[in-house]
Design a protein around this motif. Sequence first.
Motif, PDB file in Angstrom:
ATOM      1  N   ASN A 469       0.849  -1.185   0.000  1.00 23.34           N
ATOM      2  CA  ASN A 469       0.000   0.000   0.000  1.00 23.34           C
ATOM      3  C   ASN A 469       0.886   1.237   0.000  1.00 23.34           C
ATOM      4  N   LEU A 470       0.865   1.971  -1.099  1.00 24.03           N
ATOM      5  CA  LEU A 470       1.726   3.149  -1.248  1.00 24.03           C
ATOM      6  C   LEU A 470       0.946   4.457  -1.176  1.00 24.03           C
ATOM      7  N   SER A 471      -0.265   4.401  -0.699  1.00 28.32           N
ATOM      8  CA  SER A 471      -1.057   5.624  -0.604  1.00 28.32           C
ATOM      9  C   SER A 471      -0.657   6.424   0.629  1.00 28.32           C
ATOM     10  N   GLY A 472      -0.783   7.723   0.521  1.00 25.81           N
ATOM     11  CA  GLY A 472      -0.526   8.602   1.657  1.00 25.81           C
ATOM     12  C   GLY A 472       0.927   8.691   2.067  1.00 25.81           C
ATOM     13  N   LEU A 473       1.839   8.487   1.107  1.00 29.86           N
ATOM     14  CA  LEU A 473       3.254   8.575   1.457  1.00 29.86           C
ATOM     15  C   LEU A 473       3.675  10.035   1.589  1.00 29.86           C
ATOM     16  N   THR A 474       4.242  10.377   2.731  1.00 31.68           N
ATOM     17  CA  THR A 474       4.784  11.715   2.966  1.00 31.68           C
ATOM     18  C   THR A 474       6.121  11.569   3.681  1.00 31.68           C
ATOM     19  N   PRO A 475       7.033  12.495   3.447  1.00 33.56           N
ATOM     20  CA  PRO A 475       8.308  12.421   4.164  1.00 33.56           C
ATOM     21  C   PRO A 475       8.089  12.518   5.671  1.00 33.56           C
ATOM     22  N   PRO A 476       8.906  11.906   6.448  1.00 33.35           N
ATOM     23  CA  PRO A 476       8.723  11.958   7.904  1.00 33.35           C
ATOM     24  C   PRO A 476       9.194  13.288   8.483  1.00 33.35           C
ATOM     25  N   ILE A 477       8.764  13.560   9.686  1.00 39.79           N
ATOM     26  CA  ILE A 477       9.327  14.663  10.460  1.00 39.79           C
ATOM     27  C   ILE A 477      10.603  14.119  11.112  1.00 39.79           C
ATOM     28  N   VAL A 478      11.735  14.674  10.736  1.00 40.94           N
ATOM     29  CA  VAL A 478      13.016  14.158  11.218  1.00 40.94           C
ATOM     30  C   VAL A 478      13.443  14.947  12.447  1.00 40.94           C
ATOM     31  N   VAL A 479      13.692  14.235  13.537  1.00 40.43           N
ATOM     32  CA  VAL A 479      14.169  14.840  14.779  1.00 40.43           C
ATOM     33  C   VAL A 479      15.632  14.439  14.957  1.00 40.43           C
TER      34      VAL A 479
END
Length: 696
Positions: A469-479
């Motif tokens: 399932n590749l829907s809703g892929l967004t880059p993560p918030i990187v801490v």
Amino acid sequence: MANRELKERKIGALEGLPAMGLDGLGSSAYGPEAALTILIPLGAAATSFVGWVMAPIVVLLAILFASYWQTIRAYPNNGGAYVVAKDNLGTNPSLLAAAALMVDYVLNVAVGIAAGVGALVSAVPTLHAYILPLCLGILALVTIVNLRGTLDAGRMFALPTYLFVVSFGIILAVGVYKVMTSGGSPQPAVPPPPMGEAIETASLWLLLRAFASGCTAMTGVEAVSNGMTAFHEPTIKYGHRTLTAIVVILGTLLIGIAFLARAYGIGAMDQEREGYRSVLSQLAAAIVGNGALYYVAIGSLLCVLALSANTSFVDFPRLCRVVAQDGFLPKSFAVAGRRLVFDVGILYLAFTSGLLLTVFGGITDRLIPLFAIGAFLTFTISQTGMVWHWRRAVAAAEAPKKELKAHLAINAVGAITTGTALIVIIAAKFAEGAWITILVLPLVIVLLKAIRAYYDELANQLRDPAPLNLSGLTPPIVVVAFESWNRLSDNALKFALSISPEVVAVHLLQLSGPDAADEQRNLRDQWRKDVEVPALQAGLLPPRLIVLQAQYRTIQQPMLRVIDDIRDEFRGRRLAVLIPEVIKRRWYQHLLHTHRALRLRSRLIGLGRPDVTVINLPWRLDVDNEFGNEPIGVPDSDGKAKTDSEARFDPTCVSRVASDKESRGIPGPPGTKSISAADARMVIETRAGLFGGPNC
């Protein structure tokens, strides 16, 4: 060693006897002695009954030989009780067989080494005070040798094995000759110690107890069927040869020892008392005296007894491998090490047997009551499984029924006799310590099932038959977490900006003491100049800076609170916590660091939050760790590296993916055809090395 070298590490019958037969050969020393120890209350009359005790043991040995001969033929790859029971009786009987084998192997190591040290103390009484250290030292030696591989162990132990067979073969032959020529009353070269006064009369119960103790002489018969994977092809031939050699030599030794012990009036002694001498030591001295042959024989006996643990070291790891492949042991037991041996199984066996030796002080008589139950339980389960194997074969008519029924009858006799012997052993040894073994077996089975339940639950949770399932892929918030502004944190920020436009930097301020306000101002000024300005110039969203004050000089709890706040702010987004860490390549470097990064990573992973991913970014000393500093693209004709944009459309790269026909998309550089956006992405990936080529 490479996996392809596995065939070269296989063994034949010559190495098979010392590799798998030491247990059986060594048991000829402590088996008859264990029976004579039970008969001590009879005084001098004990020797009159030893023959009656050993005769059914030899008959049982012959039955086991015939039974395991068939098992090897039916299961040429692995005929151990676990495999036979799993194929024919089901999961629970197979786990009972596995538990019994594991316990038996551990006890075999402890008893063999303890008996070997007992033989040494017989020859050198001054070593009596050092029994336990000697036991543990020999255990360490056997462990190290087996970590090098079965072939090396078989070759290294071949000399003492064959020396034992030859030396005691000569002693027994000389003893029988002296008995025959003296009319049955030979004169001992060295008179054995006198036996004590009789305090009990012979009874059926006493003889049954002696039989139960003497059955420890057969504990190594199953070793060949359990270790069939160690043999060269054809495995059946080498397995049969090794089994025949073990049984013939063992049977000859048992008959000879029982006959000569009666003729020379030799009984057992208390191992815990000073002046102890083993039965074989007394027998050898009585026949040939305390000359060179005596010391050669006792020396070889010491080696064989001490190294009889090698049989367990060969078979225990292989058993654990099969059980681990079925999910009832940790997967590490099924992984071969650098020397193509199963290191985890070897080390576990060494640890548990060493613990057992320590608890029981390395005294054979204390360990014997625990012994033999596992072996005879294994015999019974294996033979019962073979009965069901032949029943199915008869029903399927896979061969002439007369022949199959003969096979079935042999294994049925084996199952009945070993089952009867098992009942006698349990009844005779229960109060003496056998209850410990009986208690341990169900606990081992519970542990095996618990391990399998874990793996089943893990598989159920990880199983996903649906397409990706590749829907809703967004880059993560990187801490990004760091303690001070340096090249380590600089490299971490570069990597963070390369995987996400939204980066939060958490500076752990003054962890070693109270914070200072001016230090925070200086830090924020430096942040604007060294991070925000370059990010804006590159067209990137500047990372947000959070200064985290840890008043109690610990970072875990404050960091977790910050992460919770970021999760609340960006609900539905994945967080990637980036932890830069210096890699310690020398042992002393571990002592010079606080390991805060390791503790923070462990704490974050331990929380198990599905929307939080932990990334460890290593920094290696004396290596160029800078992210993005390497030249991009291919050199120009003048030797200079091309820029990123130039390299993306280098003709040598584009030519690999350009379409033969014109297509809509991104125009290529002069001299090349235009390419689609998808092909352009392939070009960029090619430049990164995903599709290979020194120019891309």
